[in-house]
Design a protein around this motif. Structure first.
Motif, PDB file in Angstrom:
ATOM      1  N   UNK A 286       2.282   4.154   8.576  1.00  0.00           N
ATOM      2  CA  UNK A 286       3.053   5.397   8.524  1.00  0.00           C
ATOM      3  C   UNK A 286       4.433   5.127   7.923  1.00  0.00           C
ATOM      4  N   UNK A 287       4.806   5.975   6.990  1.00  0.00           N
ATOM      5  CA  UNK A 287       6.159   5.950   6.422  1.00  0.00           C
ATOM      6  C   UNK A 287       6.838   7.275   6.762  1.00  0.00           C
ATOM      7  N   UNK A 288       8.006   7.199   7.378  1.00  0.00           N
ATOM      8  CA  UNK A 288       8.773   8.384   7.767  1.00  0.00           C
ATOM      9  C   UNK A 288      10.124   8.295   7.062  1.00  0.00           C
ATOM     10  N   UNK A 289      10.537   9.382   6.423  1.00  0.00           N
ATOM     11  CA  UNK A 289      11.820   9.316   5.720  1.00  0.00           C
ATOM     12  C   UNK A 289      12.571  10.635   5.819  1.00  0.00           C
TER      13      UNK A 289
ATOM     14  N   UNK B 263      12.749  16.735  11.596  1.00  0.00           N
ATOM     15  CA  UNK B 263      12.988  17.167  10.216  1.00  0.00           C
ATOM     16  C   UNK B 263      12.695  16.083   9.181  1.00  0.00           C
ATOM     17  N   UNK B 264      11.992  15.041   9.566  1.00  0.00           N
ATOM     18  CA  UNK B 264      11.636  13.982   8.623  1.00  0.00           C
ATOM     19  C   UNK B 264      10.280  14.271   7.987  1.00  0.00           C
ATOM     20  N   UNK B 265      10.029  13.616   6.875  1.00  0.00           N
ATOM     21  CA  UNK B 265       8.736  13.700   6.188  1.00  0.00           C
ATOM     22  C   UNK B 265       7.892  12.498   6.582  1.00  0.00           C
ATOM     23  N   UNK B 266       6.623  12.723   6.849  1.00  0.00           N
ATOM     24  CA  UNK B 266       5.721  11.656   7.289  1.00  0.00           C
ATOM     25  C   UNK B 266       4.583  11.495   6.288  1.00  0.00           C
ATOM     26  N   UNK B 267       4.362  10.274   5.836  1.00  0.00           N
ATOM     27  CA  UNK B 267       3.248   9.936   4.958  1.00  0.00           C
ATOM     28  C   UNK B 267       2.411   8.840   5.625  1.00  0.00           C
ATOM     29  N   UNK B 268       1.097   8.895   5.434  1.00  0.00           N
ATOM     30  CA  UNK B 268       0.216   7.900   6.043  1.00  0.00           C
ATOM     31  C   UNK B 268      -0.690   7.274   4.991  1.00  0.00           C
ATOM     32  N   UNK B 269      -1.069   6.025   5.264  1.00  0.00           N
ATOM     33  CA  UNK B 269      -2.031   5.297   4.432  1.00  0.00           C
ATOM     34  C   UNK B 269      -3.046   4.648   5.360  1.00  0.00           C
ATOM     35  N   UNK B 270      -4.334   4.906   5.133  1.00  0.00           N
ATOM     36  CA  UNK B 270      -5.378   4.334   5.975  1.00  0.00           C
ATOM     37  C   UNK B 270      -5.685   2.900   5.611  1.00  0.00           C
ATOM     38  N   UNK B 271      -5.983   2.081   6.615  1.00  0.00           N
ATOM     39  CA  UNK B 271      -6.370   0.683   6.425  1.00  0.00           C
ATOM     40  C   UNK B 271      -7.667   0.414   7.176  1.00  0.00           C
ATOM     41  N   UNK B 272      -8.652  -0.106   6.469  1.00  0.00           N
ATOM     42  CA  UNK B 272      -9.940  -0.430   7.059  1.00  0.00           C
ATOM     43  C   UNK B 272     -10.001  -1.928   7.309  1.00  0.00           C
ATOM     44  N   UNK B 273      -9.937  -2.339   8.574  1.00  0.00           N
ATOM     45  CA  UNK B 273      -9.969  -3.761   8.904  1.00  0.00           C
ATOM     46  C   UNK B 273     -11.392  -4.295   8.891  1.00  0.00           C
ATOM     47  N   UNK B 274     -12.294  -3.594   9.568  1.00  0.00           N
ATOM     48  CA  UNK B 274     -13.711  -3.950   9.608  1.00  0.00           C
ATOM     49  C   UNK B 274     -14.515  -2.656   9.480  1.00  0.00           C
ATOM     50  N   UNK B 275     -15.817  -2.766   9.571  1.00  0.00           N
ATOM     51  CA  UNK B 275     -16.683  -1.595   9.426  1.00  0.00           C
ATOM     52  C   UNK B 275     -16.311  -0.488  10.400  1.00  0.00           C
ATOM     53  N   UNK B 276     -15.944  -0.856  11.619  1.00  0.00           N
ATOM     54  CA  UNK B 276     -15.650   0.167  12.631  1.00  0.00           C
ATOM     55  C   UNK B 276     -14.231   0.074  13.197  1.00  0.00           C
ATOM     56  N   UNK B 277     -13.349  -0.635  12.497  1.00  0.00           N
ATOM     57  CA  UNK B 277     -11.959  -0.772  12.952  1.00  0.00           C
ATOM     58  C   UNK B 277     -11.024  -0.282  11.846  1.00  0.00           C
ATOM     59  N   UNK B 278     -10.233   0.742  12.181  1.00  0.00           N
ATOM     60  CA  UNK B 278      -9.360   1.354  11.190  1.00  0.00           C
ATOM     61  C   UNK B 278      -8.045   1.743  11.852  1.00  0.00           C
ATOM     62  N   UNK B 279      -6.959   1.688  11.099  1.00  0.00           N
ATOM     63  CA  UNK B 279      -5.688   2.187  11.606  1.00  0.00           C
ATOM     64  C   UNK B 279      -4.908   2.776  10.435  1.00  0.00           C
ATOM     65  N   UNK B 280      -3.813   3.448  10.740  1.00  0.00           N
ATOM     66  CA  UNK B 280      -2.986   4.071   9.716  1.00  0.00           C
ATOM     67  C   UNK B 280      -1.580   3.495   9.719  1.00  0.00           C
TER      68      UNK B 280
ATOM     69  N   UNK C 235       0.811  -1.221   0.000  1.00  0.00           N
ATOM     70  CA  UNK C 235       0.000   0.000   0.000  1.00  0.00           C
ATOM     71  C   UNK C 235       0.845   1.271   0.000  1.00  0.00           C
ATOM     72  N   UNK C 236       2.135   1.111   0.256  1.00  0.00           N
ATOM     73  CA  UNK C 236       3.019   2.273   0.318  1.00  0.00           C
ATOM     74  C   UNK C 236       3.878   2.445  -0.934  1.00  0.00           C
ATOM     75  N   UNK C 237       3.755   1.555  -1.897  1.00  0.00           N
ATOM     76  CA  UNK C 237       4.700   1.574  -3.005  1.00  0.00           C
ATOM     77  C   UNK C 237       4.666   2.882  -3.790  1.00  0.00           C
ATOM     78  N   UNK C 238       3.493   3.431  -4.042  1.00  0.00           N
ATOM     79  CA  UNK C 238       3.409   4.679  -4.796  1.00  0.00           C
ATOM     80  C   UNK C 238       4.119   5.806  -4.052  1.00  0.00           C
ATOM     81  N   UNK C 239       3.826   5.964  -2.763  1.00  0.00           N
ATOM     82  CA  UNK C 239       4.478   6.998  -1.967  1.00  0.00           C
ATOM     83  C   UNK C 239       5.972   6.721  -1.818  1.00  0.00           C
ATOM     84  N   UNK C 240       6.324   5.467  -1.679  1.00  0.00           N
ATOM     85  CA  UNK C 240       7.730   5.081  -1.519  1.00  0.00           C
ATOM     86  C   UNK C 240       8.531   5.455  -2.768  1.00  0.00           C
ATOM     87  N   UNK C 241       8.003   5.125  -3.936  1.00  0.00           N
ATOM     88  CA  UNK C 241       8.715   5.435  -5.182  1.00  0.00           C
ATOM     89  C   UNK C 241       8.812   6.944  -5.405  1.00  0.00           C
TER      90      UNK C 241
END
Length: 275
Positions: free
Chosen positions: A268-271, A249-266, A17-23
């Motif tokens: 995080x890529x820091x570089x 001084x790092x850059x932070x990117x996040x990607x949301x993940x929906x596990x269930x209808x009411x369970x979600x987490x993010x 899920x991070x490949x686009x942001x990673x590249x």
């Protein structure tokens, strides 16, 4: 070189899920740097760097021996080919298989000699995100008709990547003073099931915090999730004069993940490029 957008065999915690942001972020780093993947996992980060920067040196720490699974992909495909007609006796995809079909599957797997890729077999037959790591554990699980209908293909996946296997701390010590080096740091997350990793007892809180030493004054990509609250902890430590924040001084990117209808987490890529 073929570009894989996900690991060719199932792996817990791969970074697809991070490949686009990673590249996109890689554009800020040298195409001829040495990229050291301290926690190689499925090798997806290493593969992506080598594909994006062919002239880079990429060191893949295959601590979980994913390459053994890649080497045996033909054997895994043959086993799944024998299991498909058994599962097909229940035409309802993703439905639990009855006891008779369960027994047929166990009988077939019991005949298998040598290496068995339990993670891939589990991914094809067990309830989502459940994994068995040996035959005794596998027999006790309930099976579901969710088997993949095509073969796995891993051709060329790790081509050009330097594979090694050693403790991440020793690998870091080997490269920490090298010029033009970038560390890829993707440890198992806190509050995450680590049963499919080679040492499921390895990640205590102190171990997780010790990993932060690998990004001090280095160029790096670091992966975590908001479940670990590691960013908040480092901010607190710095604000209360306990320690320097390694993410300053790092850059932070996040990607949301929906596990269930009411369970979600993010995730995080820091570089940070320290050059």
């Amino acid at each position: 070189m073929k570009q894989y957008t996900q690991a060719p065999l199932p792996f817990q915690g791969q970074k697809r899920n991070f490949l686009k942001s990673f590249k996109t972020a890689l554009k800020e780093f040298s195409p001829t740097a040495t990229y050291v993947d301290l926690f190689g996992g499925s090798g997806l980060l290493s593969h992506t760097v080598k594909n994006y920067y062919p002239d880079a040196k990429v060191v893949y720490n295959d601590f979980d021996n994913y390459s053994e699974r890649i080497a045996n992909v033909g054997k895994t495909n043959a086993l799944l080919a024998d299991l498909r007609p058994i599962c097909a006796k229940n035409p309802n995809r993703k439905e639990r298989l009855n006891d008779a079909l369960h027994a047929e599957i166990i009988a077939r797997i019991s005949k298998e000699k040598g290496f068995i890729d339990w993670v891939t077999i589990s991914s094809n037959l067990l309830f989502s995100m459940n994994y068995a790591t040996n035959f005794e554990a596998f027999k006790k699980e309930k099976f579901y008709n969710k088997i993949r209908l095509s073969d796995y293909n891993a051709d060329g996946y790790l081509d050009g990547v330097d594979r090694i296997t050693k403790d991440y701390r020793n690998l870091f010590e080997e490269y920490k003073n090298h010029p033009n080096v970038v560390f890829l740091v993707d440890p198992p997350y806190l509050s995450t099931d680590c049963s499919t990793y080679s040492r499921p007892d390895y990640w205590k809180l102190s171990d997780y915090l010790n990993v932060l030493k690998t990004i001090e004054d280095q160029s790096y990509f670091y992966f975590t999730s908001n479940k670990s609250q590691i960013i908040e902890l480092c901010d607190w430590m710095e604000n209360h004069s306990y320690a320097r924040n390694p993410f300053a001084d790092a850059t932070i990117k996040t990607v949301g993940n929906q596990l269930t209808y009411n369970a979600r987490y993010e995730d995080i890529m820091i570089y940070r490029n320290n050059d």
